[in-house]
Write an enzyme that holds these catalytic residues in place. Structure first.
Site, short mmCIF file in Angstrom:
data_model
loop_
_atom_site.label_atom_id
_atom_site.label_comp_id
_atom_site.label_asym_id
_atom_site.label_seq_id
_atom_site.Cartn_x
_atom_site.Cartn_y
_atom_site.Cartn_z
N ASN A 1 113.45 27.57 55.22
CA ASN A 1 112.88 28.88 55.45
C ASN A 1 111.44 28.74 55.88
O ASN A 1 110.75 28.03 55.18
CB ASN A 1 112.88 29.60 54.02
CG ASN A 1 112.28 30.91 54.42
OD1 ASN A 1 111.72 31.25 55.39
ND2 ASN A 1 112.43 31.74 53.12
N ARG B 1 117.18 30.05 57.71
CA ARG B 1 116.67 31.56 57.45
C ARG B 1 115.68 32.06 58.70
O ARG B 1 114.74 31.42 58.88
CB ARG B 1 115.87 31.73 56.20
CG ARG B 1 115.52 33.35 56.06
CD ARG B 1 115.03 33.50 54.87
NE ARG B 1 114.75 35.04 54.67
CZ ARG B 1 113.66 35.55 54.72
NH1 ARG B 1 112.36 35.04 55.16
NH2 ARG B 1 113.56 36.80 54.54
N HIS C 1 116.47 41.92 54.93
CA HIS C 1 116.88 41.62 53.82
C HIS C 1 118.63 41.48 53.66
O HIS C 1 119.18 41.65 52.74
CB HIS C 1 116.72 42.68 52.66
CG HIS C 1 115.10 42.70 52.29
ND1 HIS C 1 114.53 43.51 51.78
CD2 HIS C 1 114.33 41.58 52.13
CE1 HIS C 1 113.32 43.18 51.65
NE2 HIS C 1 112.89 42.06 51.72
N ARG D 1 102.77 46.87 51.13
CA ARG D 1 103.03 47.82 52.27
C ARG D 1 103.40 49.33 51.91
O ARG D 1 104.07 49.45 50.86
CB ARG D 1 104.27 47.55 52.90
CG ARG D 1 104.05 46.10 53.69
CD ARG D 1 105.44 45.24 54.29
NE ARG D 1 105.76 44.16 54.05
CZ ARG D 1 106.64 43.38 53.86
NH1 ARG D 1 107.87 44.10 53.92
NH2 ARG D 1 106.86 42.11 53.66
N GLU E 1 119.49 34.15 48.13
CA GLU E 1 119.46 33.78 49.33
C GLU E 1 119.79 32.48 49.91
O GLU E 1 120.81 32.22 51.00
CB GLU E 1 118.31 34.48 50.33
CG GLU E 1 118.07 35.89 50.43
CD GLU E 1 116.61 36.10 50.99
OE1 GLU E 1 115.57 36.11 50.24
OE2 GLU E 1 116.69 36.85 52.05
#
Ligand code: AMP
Length: 402
Positions: free
Chosen positions: A7, A95, A184, A245, A387
């Site tokens: 990642n 990823r 996601h 956010r 993940e």
């Protein structure tokens, strides 16, 4: 197969080496019934080693300084080789945040694919350039090692047009690619299959609402195993109240603030980094917000109320979108660990006939599990996401199909 999962960020690379078992004909890995093994064994998914190289390209020279992604990779190579003891990697799985409209599946990377990912840079300016750096660094170091890109957006390529299109002139889509992409996806796809299996439903018949609640948070409507709507949009800013956010707001607020003199960078900072739980309660971490709320802090109580209300509204809407969900599934940091937040959301869903088993909801566990009462009209589940495992399995499937 030994898979290195990467990642890559602009100044960091997270890595993990997974030993992935073979696959059945249906493309589903063995030893995975969705509940980490029949015998309750804690199945770690074959993690051999993992780590993080950060401060890549930083300005302070010192023994720990890492000049660039190539040097970061040398360090990862050293750490990984020490663990593998002579065994060799079979493939690298990356990823990749943005796959645009092109990528609906994991793909074997070649030069053309790398350039295609690079062309998507404008859509994910913080992420895709770093992914490309990681891919090129691997290609330079191990030119024959297969590399696979696994896209965060891919699972949402099944969104129907009524869900992905914004009600703006077509030119915004045709010229700039402005549409809902969703994120996601790797996590949600993985969790959806595990949740279906836990309920003994065929994954391709599964209708559910899946809430991935981490520092970034989104909720997805799954119909017949496919994503048909999701709360993140053109960017990961839309939708739920997140750590920093705002999620949904009236776009006119941006116009208003522009007229007050804020510029684009200021708006970006405001809505992506200073809003959400951080903006409402002064802290982006759910644990601290819950603690503060328990201690009587009104701002924290209000933040929890806004965040749980927003999610409950989406769940109600997506229940309708999927034609009746069989399950509401919680995953990621908050979804897996915060019984308080799950209870706040479930309390707002009694109109759907949802009822939580309070003890099951409070119990700590790393297992996929049902937390609703037997008479709940819709099952409520907690399913831990993974993940890296999903990326490693997808990579193994691309490299040696069948
Ligand atoms: P993630 O991005 O998936 O790592 O999730 C990060 C979020 O999970 C943060 O808001 C954390 O506060 C939250 N989180 C992690 N562990 C817990 C916990 N035990 N209780 C409540 N929230 C948690």
């Amino acid at each position: 197969m030994l898979i290195l999962v990467l990642n890559s960020g602009s100044s960091s690379i997270k890595y993990q080496v997974r030993d992935i078992a073979g696959r059945n004909d249906d493309g589903v890995s063995r030893n995975d019934d969705g509940v980490s093994g029949d015998d309750g064994r804690n199945d770690d998914g074959g993690i051999l080693t993992e780590g993080l190289i950060d401060r890549i390209g930083g300005s302070d020279p010192g023994p720990d300084a890492v000049a660039d992604h190539a040097e970061a990779l040398d360090r990862i190579d050293a750490a990984v080789s020490a663990v593998l003891g002579g065994r060799e990697l079979d493939a690298v799985g990356h990823r990749v945040v943005h796959g645009g409209e092109r990528f609906s599946e994991p793909v074997l990377i070649n030069n053309e694919i790398t350039r295609a990912i690079e062309r998507l840079n404008p859509l994910a300016p913080l992420h895709n350039p770093a992914n490309v750096l990681g891919i090129r660094a691997i290609a330079a170091k191990w030119p024959t090692l297969p590399q696979v890109a696994v896209f965060d957006t891919a699972f949402h390529r099944t969104l129907p047009e009524h869900a992905w299109r914004y009600a703006v002139p077509d030119e915004l889509y045709s010229r700039y690619g402005i549409r809902r992409y969703g994120f996601h996806g790797t996590s949600v796809g993985y969790v959806s299959v595990r949740a279906a299996r836990l309920l003994k439903i065929q994954p391709e018949n599964f209708n559910a609402v899946i809430a991935h609640l981490g520092n970034g948070a989104s909720v997805t409507a799954v119909h017949a195993g496919k994503s048909i709507d999701t709360s993140m949009g053109f960017t990961p800013l839309e939708g739920l109240v997140m750590g920093t956010r705002s999620g949904d707001i009236d776009p006119s607020i941006l116009i208003f603030l522009l007229r007050q003199g804020l510029d684009a960078d200021g708006l970006d900072e405001l809505l992506n980094r200073k809003s959400g739980l951080a903006g409402l309660a002064g802290d982006n971490d759910m644990r601290s917000v819950v603690e503060a709320a328990d201690g009587g802090a009104e701002a924290a109580q209000t933040a929890l109320s806004i965040a749980s209300y927003r999610l409950a509204k989406y769940i109600g809407g997506y229940h309708v979108a999927v034609g009746g969900a069989r399950a509401v599934v919680f995953t990621a940091g908050i979804g897996e660990n915060s019984w308080r937040f799950r209870a706040l959301v479930a309390d707002r869903l009694t109109a759907l006939g949802i009822s939580l088993d309070e003890a099951a909801n409070r119990a700590h566990s790393k297992q996929a599990r049902v937390i609703s009462t037997p008479d709940s009209a819709i099952a409520v589940l907690v399913v831990p996401t993974d993940e890296e495992r999903a990326i490693a399995e997808a990579t193994a499937a691309v490299v040696s199909p069948g």
